[in-house]
Scaffold this motif. Structure first.
Motif, PDB file in Angstrom:
ATOM      1  N   THR A   1       4.299  13.769   2.800  1.00 14.34           N
ATOM      2  CA  THR A   1       4.895  12.850   1.831  1.00 14.34           C
ATOM      3  C   THR A   1       4.069  11.578   1.717  1.00 14.34           C
ATOM      4  O   THR A   1       3.645  11.011   2.726  1.00 14.34           O
ATOM      5  N   GLN A   2       3.852  11.143   0.492  1.00  9.92           N
ATOM      6  CA  GLN A   2       3.203   9.858   0.260  1.00  9.92           C
ATOM      7  C   GLN A   2       3.957   9.143  -0.852  1.00  9.92           C
ATOM      8  O   GLN A   2       4.117   9.672  -1.951  1.00  9.92           O
TER       9      GLN A   2
ATOM     10  N   VAL B   1       8.253   5.701  -4.816  1.00 12.39           N
ATOM     11  CA  VAL B   1       8.288   6.910  -5.634  1.00 12.39           C
ATOM     12  C   VAL B   1       7.295   7.940  -5.121  1.00 12.39           C
ATOM     13  O   VAL B   1       6.267   7.602  -4.526  1.00 12.39           O
ATOM     14  N   ASN B   2       7.603   9.224  -5.350  1.00  8.84           N
ATOM     15  CA  ASN B   2       6.711  10.296  -4.927  1.00  8.84           C
ATOM     16  C   ASN B   2       5.681  10.604  -5.991  1.00  8.84           C
ATOM     17  O   ASN B   2       5.560   9.868  -6.980  1.00  8.84           O
TER      18      ASN B   2
ATOM     19  N   LYS C   1       0.836  -1.182   0.000  1.00 10.34           N
ATOM     20  CA  LYS C   1       0.000   0.000   0.000  1.00 10.34           C
ATOM     21  C   LYS C   1       0.881   1.246   0.000  1.00 10.34           C
ATOM     22  O   LYS C   1       2.041   1.198   0.383  1.00 10.34           O
ATOM     23  N   PRO C   2       0.329   2.400  -0.432  1.00  8.93           N
ATOM     24  CA  PRO C   2       1.103   3.647  -0.363  1.00  8.93           C
ATOM     25  C   PRO C   2       1.588   3.914   1.058  1.00  8.93           C
ATOM     26  O   PRO C   2       0.944   3.548   2.034  1.00  8.93           O
TER      27      PRO C   2
END
Length: 361
Positions: free
Chosen positions: A39-40, A64-65, A22-23
């Motif tokens: 940030t995610q 990755v952003n 998951k993110p």
């Protein structure tokens, strides 16, 4: 334990780019980098994996952003740890920086790490493991597991060859008591061949934005990497950030900037000013290094430094005054600053300024 790089492109295509996690919207529990609020990170598959004895291949993912730029690498690891004939499964999630360096780890609350006699790691143990993993120069990187125990003796327990003995003093303080084998296994997973592979991958996809993200971070390794990959225009455009890095980073980072100061800004002397203004805010070694470039510095620098004589060591002050004695003259402000310093009763080396002013007449 073997760490390899997969070139099975067809297998990668069949897997696609669908993440298995998951993110991520929070930092790892144990982390050496900064984490910006909001940030995610989204996991994406890479061509990398870690192959663990008897457990097979375990994927390394890129996190990755929102711009699809990698920020971290991560891998969920399950590996057997065997000591004294008893094997236990170690479950842990590692993180690496874009340069392949150790960034941190997450534990699994339902699958805690354990020591001898099935004792679970306590918070202090996890903190100690974190500190160990952050030490890339630890002795265990140069020794086999047999060499980390005193007078190792081979014996057989339940048909399994085992090594017994006390941990040697040189590493005893850095490893979790009763968990040498877990610490050794974790350290070598983190600091193995995967590091160079991840760094090479980051370099292969490096773009301007990644470079600037590193420059604007607080990680000295990132800052150095960014400076190595910036062009002349970047140095000028982002001189204020470089000046901030110069004031707040490590002596090593400062030394790199100092050595490039008079070349990167040779045709733009005004951009050097915030660096020289920070002279009294940096460590003494960095000040000494900057003074080596006085002959190449802009004309305004002697006046700037003349207001900071109190932070100079004896040799630095002598060197600065010698530089001035070889110049054509002093402007009024520089002369007044030296005069005020020479009159100070609180300055040990005020007499050097007095002698200089007498000789300079």
């Amino acid at each position: 334990m073997r760490i390899v790089f997969s070139i099975a492109i067809m297998g990668f295509l069949l897997l696609g780019n669908k993440p298995t996690e998951k993110p991520m919207d929070h930092p790892p529990e144990y982390f050496v980098l900064e984490w910006k609020e909001g940030t995610q990170l989204t996991p994406e598959r890479t061509d990398f994996f870690i192959e663990v004895d008897s457990m097979g291949k375990q994927d390394v993912l890129a996190l990755v952003n929102e711009r699809k730029v990698p920020v971290l690498y991560t891998a969920e690891i399950a590996t057997p740890v065997c000591a004294d004939g008893e094997c236990k499964l170690m479950n842990i999630k590692f993180y690496w920086t874009l340069l392949g360096e150790y960034a941190g780890f997450d534990r699994y609350p339902m699958m805690p790490l354990t020591k001898h006699d099935h004792d679970e790691f306590g918070e202090a143990d996890y903190q100690k493991l974190h500190k160990l993993l952050a030490d890339d120069k630890n002795l265990m990187g140069r020794r086999s597991i047999d060499q980390l125990v005193e007078k190792p003796k081979m014996r057989t327990v339940n048909g399994v060859d085992a090594v017994s003995g006390a941990t040697i003093a040189r590493v005893k303080e850095s490893v979790v008591s009763g968990a040498l084998y877990s610490c050794y296994t974790a350290w070598h997973l983190v600091h193995g061949d995967i590091q160079e592979q991840l760094k090479a991958h980051s370099l292969s996809i490096l773009d301007k934005q990644m470079t600037l993200d590193m420059l604007y971070s607080i990680n000295p390794g990132y800052q150095i990497f960014a400076m190595e990959n910036m062009d002349a225009s970047d140095y000028k455009k982002h001189y204020e950030q470089l000046a901030k890095v110069f004031r707040t980073s490590t002596p090593l980072v400062r030394s790199i900037i100092a050595k490039r100061l008079t070349t990167k800004y040779k045709d733009a002397p005004v951009l050097q000013e915030p660096f020289w203004n920070a002279f009294d805010l940096i460590d003494t070694s960095s000040r000494s290094l900057m003074m080596k470039y006085l002959d190449e510095a802009p004309d305004y620098v002697p006046e700037v430094l003349s207001d900071k004589l109190g932070v100079m060591s004896k040799n630095q002050l002598k060197g600065f005054l010698t530089h001035l004695s070889n110049s054509e003259g002093l402007n009024a402000e520089t002369h007044n600053n030296i005069l005020e310093f020479s009159k100070s009763e609180n300055q040990t080396y005020a007499f050097l300024a007095q002698v200089f002013l007498e000789d300079f007449k």
